[in-house]
Design a protein around this motif. Structure first.
Motif, PDB file in Angstrom:
ATOM      1  N   ASP A 254       0.876  -1.492  -0.598  1.00 19.70           N
ATOM      2  CA  ASP A 254      -0.242   0.136   0.606  1.00 19.70           C
ATOM      3  C   ASP A 254       1.056   1.152  -0.295  1.00 19.70           C
ATOM      4  N   LEU A 255       2.101   1.208   0.817  1.00 20.42           N
ATOM      5  CA  LEU A 255       2.946   2.106   0.896  1.00 20.42           C
ATOM      6  C   LEU A 255       2.876   2.524  -0.400  1.00 20.42           C
ATOM      7  N   LEU A 256       4.058   1.529  -0.817  1.00 19.17           N
ATOM      8  CA  LEU A 256       4.525   1.866  -2.217  1.00 19.17           C
ATOM      9  C   LEU A 256       4.362   1.932  -3.440  1.00 19.17           C
ATOM     10  N   GLY A 257       2.560   1.181  -3.609  1.00 14.66           N
ATOM     11  CA  GLY A 257       1.817   0.857  -4.745  1.00 14.66           C
ATOM     12  C   GLY A 257       2.725   0.887  -5.955  1.00 14.66           C
ATOM     13  N   SER A 258       3.784  -0.549  -6.047  1.00 20.93           N
ATOM     14  CA  SER A 258       4.106  -0.578  -7.095  1.00 20.93           C
ATOM     15  C   SER A 258       3.792  -2.084  -7.413  1.00 20.93           C
ATOM     16  N   SER A 259       4.949  -2.711  -8.303  1.00 23.18           N
ATOM     17  CA  SER A 259       4.907  -4.562  -8.522  1.00 23.18           C
ATOM     18  C   SER A 259       5.104  -5.206  -6.916  1.00 23.18           C
ATOM     19  N   PRO A 260       4.533  -6.036  -6.515  1.00 21.72           N
ATOM     20  CA  PRO A 260       4.766  -7.034  -5.736  1.00 21.72           C
ATOM     21  C   PRO A 260       6.270  -7.196  -5.132  1.00 21.72           C
ATOM     22  N   SER A 261       6.698  -7.077  -3.682  1.00 24.77           N
ATOM     23  CA  SER A 261       8.073  -7.086  -3.556  1.00 24.77           C
ATOM     24  C   SER A 261       9.344  -7.793  -4.431  1.00 24.77           C
ATOM     25  N   GLY A 262       8.796  -9.620  -4.568  1.00 22.27           N
ATOM     26  CA  GLY A 262       8.835 -10.435  -4.793  1.00 22.27           C
ATOM     27  C   GLY A 262      10.506  -9.811  -6.325  1.00 22.27           C
ATOM     28  N   ASN A 263       9.919  -8.955  -7.311  1.00 24.63           N
ATOM     29  CA  ASN A 263      10.273  -8.644  -8.515  1.00 24.63           C
ATOM     30  C   ASN A 263      11.011  -7.257  -7.890  1.00 24.63           C
ATOM     31  N   ALA A 264      11.613  -7.291  -6.931  1.00 21.89           N
ATOM     32  CA  ALA A 264      11.938  -5.735  -6.875  1.00 21.89           C
ATOM     33  C   ALA A 264      13.740  -6.200  -6.807  1.00 21.89           C
ATOM     34  N   PRO A 265      15.005  -5.082  -7.501  1.00 23.98           N
ATOM     35  CA  PRO A 265      16.467  -6.105  -7.553  1.00 23.98           C
ATOM     36  C   PRO A 265      16.392  -6.483  -5.884  1.00 23.98           C
ATOM     37  N   GLN A 266      17.334  -7.864  -6.226  1.00 25.24           N
ATOM     38  CA  GLN A 266      18.398  -8.444  -5.208  1.00 25.24           C
ATOM     39  C   GLN A 266      19.782  -7.146  -5.228  1.00 25.24           C
ATOM     40  N   GLU A 267      19.497  -6.284  -3.833  1.00 21.28           N
ATOM     41  CA  GLU A 267      20.670  -5.270  -3.930  1.00 21.28           C
ATOM     42  C   GLU A 267      21.564  -6.074  -2.401  1.00 21.28           C
ATOM     43  N   GLY A 268      20.736  -7.109  -1.822  1.00 19.17           N
ATOM     44  CA  GLY A 268      21.602  -7.606  -0.445  1.00 19.17           C
ATOM     45  C   GLY A 268      20.760  -6.397   0.876  1.00 19.17           C
ATOM     46  N   LEU A 269      21.014  -6.851   1.786  1.00 20.24           N
ATOM     47  CA  LEU A 269      20.809  -6.184   2.922  1.00 20.24           C
ATOM     48  C   LEU A 269      21.020  -4.744   3.059  1.00 20.24           C
ATOM     49  N   GLN A 270      20.814  -3.428   3.756  1.00 22.27           N
ATOM     50  CA  GLN A 270      20.865  -2.382   3.829  1.00 22.27           C
ATOM     51  C   GLN A 270      20.631  -1.790   4.951  1.00 22.27           C
ATOM     52  N   GLY A 271      21.592  -1.460   6.097  1.00 27.63           N
ATOM     53  CA  GLY A 271      21.476  -0.940   6.926  1.00 27.63           C
ATOM     54  C   GLY A 271      20.611   0.515   7.363  1.00 27.63           C
ATOM     55  N   THR A 272      20.041   0.735   8.476  1.00 22.94           N
ATOM     56  CA  THR A 272      18.908   1.312   8.900  1.00 22.94           C
ATOM     57  C   THR A 272      19.471   2.042   9.822  1.00 22.94           C
ATOM     58  N   PRO A 273      20.340   3.486  10.323  1.00 29.13           N
ATOM     59  CA  PRO A 273      20.866   3.405  11.082  1.00 29.13           C
ATOM     60  C   PRO A 273      20.221   3.491  11.996  1.00 29.13           C
TER      61      PRO A 273
END
Length: 758
Positions: A254-273
């Motif tokens: 609902d937040l992204l309003g885009s394609s399913p998350s499975g189609n997102a590019p696989q960039e690995g885990l990103q840290g949140t400070p």
């Protein structure tokens, strides 16, 4: 394999430092833990590697009975796990099982194990909950499901630390808060929660861009949605991880309003400070400054003049005293007597209740009347509160010994046909983490302020049921040469920190090393490298200490009654934490000086003293002894040299002058007379004055003293209730009834990572 080998090497270096094998480079002391966590922050995908290594080391320490490794490794693991973007459930399960095994060990292992096991249980059900709760409380973000707030107060005495150090600390703490904003913190909470639930399938860059483009109102809406989902899962015992993931995945779509998350590019885990906590720096210039800052944290100045904001459980008298003490009301206190009968039909009309109440009249008008006339009619103001029953009073006094809860708010009369609503007890939604920077002298001021606060709370409970007060100590020595007349060395100025370091090796490794490092960082010339080191290191160490240091070491506060040579002068009462020093005072007049010289020639230097004390024996029986001797001074130490010794005893050293007669004439020798006691009385039978200095602080020196009495300081709430009990049983000497369940001694708790290791 190369990354894992490097992390393992760093962890083993931490363990070698715990064994006393310090790094060859002295500047690396105390920075090994910091550099390890900063390396993980730079590459968040290695969090799982570090957690796996730490679990193996914990299990190895358990098998080898290396208990001094367990708590440092566990703190390092939990701090990594809280900030990690995503940890596999099987790894969390291994940590959870290890924490449960700690419950069979003595304190503090079982206490810390239980705390972390309960946290991990929530984290396994709703990944990211610990990070979310930490950010919400530290940043005071609006959140109905988790309404807790925290703040760090750093206190430093400007007369004990050089101005350069104080200015540098003010600059660094302010710079750490500049980058913080509610919008950024809300984005961090949403990003971390969604990535912890969805893992690699979360399009982290797209999510951050979407959050950046949202308006403040829309961002807060999605933040509240995520918090409600997380707290709903964490509080519901029947919810499983799959349902939680599906709930957050819907929010993500609902937040992204885009394609399913499975189609997102696989960039690995990103840290949140993890944002820096809310920190305020204070130069301690007033005696009541600590209490005022705590009240303003609980009730901000913008709200403190509104009676409704102070809570329904304060009567006008209490409200007026509170506002006057805070400095926002200067009107003298007075009593207000209710003129109505107290019956509902006799209450005044709606418009008569709109007049400003007396205590707040000089500050600001009361808020407009509520639309609900029935509620306004039932809300009586300006009445005199009846005296509490003894049972209710003891319940409030017992809350002063860190017992959650307190006085329930007053009940409103129930409406016709409706059952009365049960009064919910007050909750401690605010946590104040007070960090004292300095040496033992500022801790002596803290003992004074703490005793004053407890006396105030015994008379009128306000902070205790609402505020969770946590105390911390970071030793700082300016490194400047002291006057020759003062024989207190650098090590003796930090006796409390030295004791805490011996009791807790992790405190010694991470906090005691700052003793000389903070002055060096503060006096570094301004440069980009200085800003990088101080902003990252000093702020992070303070945050780590306040976040993970939850185990208190309780020090006995001692009271002293000082008797003066002038009989018209009232005795002075004070408290001390670390030591009391007495020395012979120079005689001011020529007549007394000549008499002193003549007597010193005959009897030796010093003055005659009578000492009465209760000797500490293993059987705990009272054994009172009396001494008459000639002495040049005495020293009472409250901090033991070894952590195994009793913190409640005083180690007394009296410098006794012994006269020796021989063929060559009369000579004198000084002998150290040592003993342990809890109660001691000293008198000068000749009325010869001496000086008394408390807590190594020359500002707290009493002159023209002829006698003193020292004993453990009693908890003010205990004294108050004991006095009330004695009114009904004047001949009863032992504690009876509810008094025996109250804490008797006043203890000053200072938090460390492990408390006292058994």
């Amino acid at each position: 394999a190369e990354v894992e080998s490097d992390i393992l090497r760093r962890v083993r270096a931490l363990l070698r430092e715990l064994d006393g094998h310090h790094p060859s480079c002295q500047s690396d002391r105390g920075m090994l833990r910091w550099t390890l966590h900063k390396k993980i922050d730079q590459n968040p995908s290695t969090s799982c590697v570090l957690v796996r290594i730490l679990v193996k080391e914990l299990e190895r320490a358990e098998r080898g009975d290396l208990r001094h490794y367990i708590i440092p490794l566990l703190h390092t693991l939990m701090y990594t796990l809280i900030q990690a973007p995503c940890i596999p459930d099987e790894l969390c399960a291994r940590v959870y099982d290890f924490c449960k095994r700690l419950l069979t060990l003595p304190k503090p292992f079982c206490t810390i194990g239980l705390d972390y096991a309960s946290r991990l249980q929530v984290e396994r059900t709703a990944p990211g909950t610990l990070y979310q709760r930490m950010v919400i409380s530290e940043q005071s973000l609006p959140s109905a499901p988790f309404p807790y707030q925290e703040k760090i107060f750093i206190f430093a005495d400007p007369e004990l630390l050089p101005e350069a150090i104080c200015n540098a600390l003010v600059t660094d703490t302010e710079a750490a808060q500049v980058s913080q904003s509610p919008r950024g913190c809300m984005s961090c909470v949403v990003t971390h929660a969604l990535q912890a639930a969805l893992g690699d399938t979360c399009d982290i860059h797209g999510l951050r861009a979407r959050l950046q483009a949202l308006s403040p109102g829309d961002l807060e809406h999605w933040f509240q949605q995520v918090v409600a989902a997380m707290e709903g899962t964490g509080s519901a015992g029947g919810s499983d991880r799959g349902q939680h993931t599906a709930r957050l995945e819907r929010i993500y779509h609902d937040l992204l309003g885009s394609s399913p998350s499975g189609n997102a590019p696989q960039e690995g885990l990103q840290g949140t400070p993890l944002p820096n906590p809310s920190i305020s720096f204070h130069l301690w210039t007033e005696d009541e400054q600590l209490w005022k800052e705590l009240v303003l944290f609980l009730r901000p100045l913008s709200q403190s003049c509104e009676p409704d904001c102070l809570g329904q459980d304060l009567d006008p008298l209490e409200m007026q005293d509170l506002l006057t003490d805070c400095g926002c009301c200067e009107q003298s206190r007075f009593s207000v007597l209710s003129t109505d009968s107290g019956i509902e039909r006799d209450l005044p009309a709606q418009e008569e209740l709109c007049a400003p109440c007396a205590p707040c009249a000089p500050c600001a008008p009361c808020a407009p009347c509520a639309a609900d006339s029935e509620r306004s009619r039932l809300h009586r103001k300006g009445g005199m509160k009846k005296k509490l029953s003894p049972l209710e009073s003891v319940a409030l006094l017992q809350a002063g010994s860190a017992v959650p809860g307190g006085k329930p708010p007053g009940k409103l009369p129930s409406r016709a046909g409706m059952p009365p609503e049960p009064a919910a007890p007050l909750q401690r939604l605010h946590t104040a983490r007070v960090v004292l920077l300095g040496d033992d002298r500022i801790l002596g001021r803290l003992a004074q302020a703490f005793h004053s606060l407890r006396k105030r709370e015994a008379r009128r409970v306000f902070l205790t049921p609402r505020l969770n007060l946590q105390l911390y100590h970071i030793p700082v020595l300016p490194g400047q040469p002291r006057p020759a007349a003062d024989h207190t060395g650098p090590e003796e100025l930090c006796e409390v920190a030295g004791y805490l370091g011996r009791a807790d090796p992790w405190y010694e490794s991470n906090i005691n090393t700052l003793c000389h490092m903070i002055p060096k960082l503060a006096t570094m010339p301004s440069s980009p490298s200085r800003a990088l080191v101080t902003d990252l290191f000093l702020t992070d160490v303070i945050a780590y200490y306040t976040r993970m240091g939850t185990q208190p070491v309780c020090f006995q506060v001692h009271s002293v009654k000082v008797l003066f040579r002038d009989s018209t002068q009232d005795p002075a009462e004070d408290v001390f934490l670390t030591e009391l020093l007495t020395q012979v005072q120079d005689s001011p007049s020529h007549r007394e000086l000549s008499t002193t010289k003549r007597k010193s020639t005959l009897d030796g230097p010093g003055i005659d003293l009578t000492v009465t004390y209760r000797k500490v024996v293993l059987s705990a029986r009272q054994k009172e002894l009396a001494l008459s001797l000639r002495s040049t001074g005495l020293l009472m130490k409250a901090i033991p040299a070894e952590e195994a010794e009793d913190l409640g005893c005083l180690s007394v050293t009296i410098t006794e002058i012994i006269r020796i007669n021989n063929l060559a004439g009369r000579s004198f020798s000084a002998v150290a007379n040592k003993f342990k006691t809890r109660y001691i009385k000293i008198r000068s039978p000749e009325q010869r004055p001496f000086t008394v200095r408390l807590d190594k602080d020359s500002r707290r020196t009493y002159r023209d003293v002829i006698g003193l009495e020292v004993s453990p300081c009693l908890e003010p709430s205990y004294c108050l209730q004991k006095t009330r009990t004695m009114k009904f049983s004047p001949h009863q000497t032992e504690d009876v009834g509810l008094v025996k369940y109250l804490p008797k001694s006043l203890l000053l708790p200072i938090n460390t990572f492990a408390g006292i290791m058994q």
